[in-house]
Design an enzyme around this catalytic site. Structure first.
Site, mmCIF file in Angstrom:
data_model
loop_
_atom_site.group_PDB
_atom_site.id
_atom_site.type_symbol
_atom_site.label_atom_id
_atom_site.label_comp_id
_atom_site.label_asym_id
_atom_site.label_seq_id
_atom_site.Cartn_x
_atom_site.Cartn_y
_atom_site.Cartn_z
ATOM 1 N N LYS A 91 -42.353 12.243 -50.575
ATOM 2 C CA LYS A 91 -41.122 12.734 -51.195
ATOM 3 C C LYS A 91 -40.861 11.795 -52.361
ATOM 4 C CE LYS A 91 -36.185 12.897 -50.751
ATOM 5 N NZ LYS A 91 -34.979 12.662 -49.963
ATOM 6 N N GLY A 129 -25.813 12.263 -50.361
ATOM 7 C CA GLY A 129 -24.761 11.723 -49.501
ATOM 8 C C GLY A 129 -23.356 12.183 -49.847
ATOM 9 N N ALA A 188 -30.489 17.170 -50.539
ATOM 10 C CA ALA A 188 -29.293 16.397 -50.907
ATOM 11 C C ALA A 188 -28.093 17.276 -51.218
ATOM 12 C CB ALA A 188 -29.542 15.484 -52.098
ATOM 13 N N GLY A 189 -26.946 16.803 -50.768
ATOM 14 C CA GLY A 189 -25.685 17.450 -51.084
ATOM 15 C C GLY A 189 -25.062 18.226 -49.941
ATOM 16 N N ASN A 244 -29.719 14.516 -44.539
ATOM 17 C CA ASN A 244 -29.673 13.306 -43.716
ATOM 18 C C ASN A 244 -28.235 12.952 -43.355
ATOM 19 O OD1 ASN A 244 -29.888 10.762 -42.546
ATOM 20 N ND2 ASN A 244 -31.252 9.945 -44.064
ATOM 21 N N THR A 245 -27.451 12.578 -44.379
ATOM 22 C CA THR A 245 -26.104 12.070 -44.130
ATOM 23 C C THR A 245 -25.228 13.065 -43.374
ATOM 24 O OG1 THR A 245 -26.309 10.875 -46.208
ATOM 25 C CG2 THR A 245 -24.112 10.988 -45.259
#
Lengths: 68, 273
Positions: free
Chosen positions: B111, B172, B198-199, B220-221
């Protein structure tokens, strides 16, 4: 002999090869998930014992950590 | 009741394919920010993910053997590791990180992140493209984290990347898919898989990405930072599956005015006329 390991200047004694260096740092050749680069070139595990360490060499020793 | 983590995709959901590989789950998750490895593992199970991302960092020389080895907590039979180049701001750093990751984890997957700014963590487009070219030539399966720009994504496809991973919003941030129209244009512009990376903040963001036709979502977050990460992992899984199913089912056209669902004939009339 002074080398740079992960950004730190280190004085290492009785080190001839990358394998010696890793053992001196407590990393055995059987330990998985580790890689090392010498002067920005990856040293494959099979070449650890054959790759010399000389004064002023720079090393990056890495592993996988938590991340996205 | 099925055991948690046993992945049973609904009939009709096609697998995720890229670079000659096939995955049943269209949700990829990060390993970062979990309070402990037990929670992380439970979240993995609940998410149904088959690909998990890891970061590459210098081995701490003074605190070895503290039992904090991430790889001891990820079953290599269950999960495909996707190392990232997070934290790299230059092509050189990203390329060396990718090469070290390949050696350490014995994978050609990367990645690719080349970051341009610490506050937004937006990618440096020029650096990303240059690093992608170097790594493709070096035999990597390159999955670049990119801005949601169709032109950049086309260039990354032309450079030989296996997929593109446009951001929905800053890493995040939890702001969701900020520009669905750009994502739609990316999907219409390129042929390689599009993974939103992301986001994502909550389940509906995953569903929106998948309904647009994205091939997968990486997050992830949104899981690790939730009050209940394991339940949120399950929610994300269901949302990705729901979104994909809806996409593959072919939604109805949007219309401004109503169309009755019940027959117009035979309606009861009080008074009998």
């Amino acid at each position: 002999m002074t080398v740079v390991i992960n950004g730190e200047m280190r004085d290492m004694q009785a080190i001839r090869t990358v394998g010696d260096l890793l053992r001196a740092l407590g990393i055995s050749s059987s330990q998985g998930g580790i890689a090392i680069a010498r002067n920005d070139a990856v040293v494959p595990r099979a070449r650890w014992e054959a790759t010399p360490v000389v004064e002023g060499d720079r090393f990056e020793i890495i592993t996988a950590v938590q991340g996205g | 009741m099925k055991a948690q983590g046993e992945f049973v995709p609904f009939r009709g959901v096609s697998p995720l394919r890229f670079a000659g590989r096939e995955f049943l789950s269209r949700l990829l998750i990060g390993t970062g920010k979990y309070a402990d490895f037990e929670t992380m593992k439970e979240a993995f199970d609940a998410s149904g993910a088959e690909i998990v991302t890891v970061a590459i960092r210098r081995v701490p020389l003074e605190e070895r053997g503290t039992g904090k080895c991430l790889l001891d907590h990820i079953d290599p039979k269950k999960y495909t590791l996707l190392p990232n180049t997070a934290g790299c701001y230059s092509v050189k750093d990203a390329v060396l990180t990718a090469q070290l990751a390949r050696e350490a984890l014995q994978t050609d997957l990367i990645k690719l992140e080349v970051i341009g700014d610490p506050n937004t963590l937006f990618p440096d487009n020029e650096g990303l493209l240059e690093a992608a070219k170097v790594l493709v030539k070096d035999g990597f399966t390159v999955l670049p984290y990119t801005i949601d720009d169709p032109i950049v994504c086309k260039k990354l496809e032309d450079a030989g990347c296996a997929a593109v991973m446009p951001l929905g919003a800053p890493i995040g941030s939890g702001l969701g898919i900020r520009n669905p129209y750009n994502i739609q244009i990316i999907l219409e512009t390129i042929k390689i898989p599009v993974l939103v990376d992301a986001g994502v903040g909550t389940a509906s963001d995953c569903a929106i990405a998948m309904e647009l036709g994205c091939d997968a979502v990486l997050l992830n977050t949104a899981i690790a930072g939730a009050k209940n990460p394991v339940a949120m992992a399950r929610a994300m899984r269901l949302a990705v599956e729901a979104g994909r199913l809806a996409y593959e089912s072919g939604r109805i056209e949007r219309k401004l005015y109503a169309t009755a669902s019940s027959p117009l004939a035979g309606v009861v009339r009080a008074g009998g006329l």
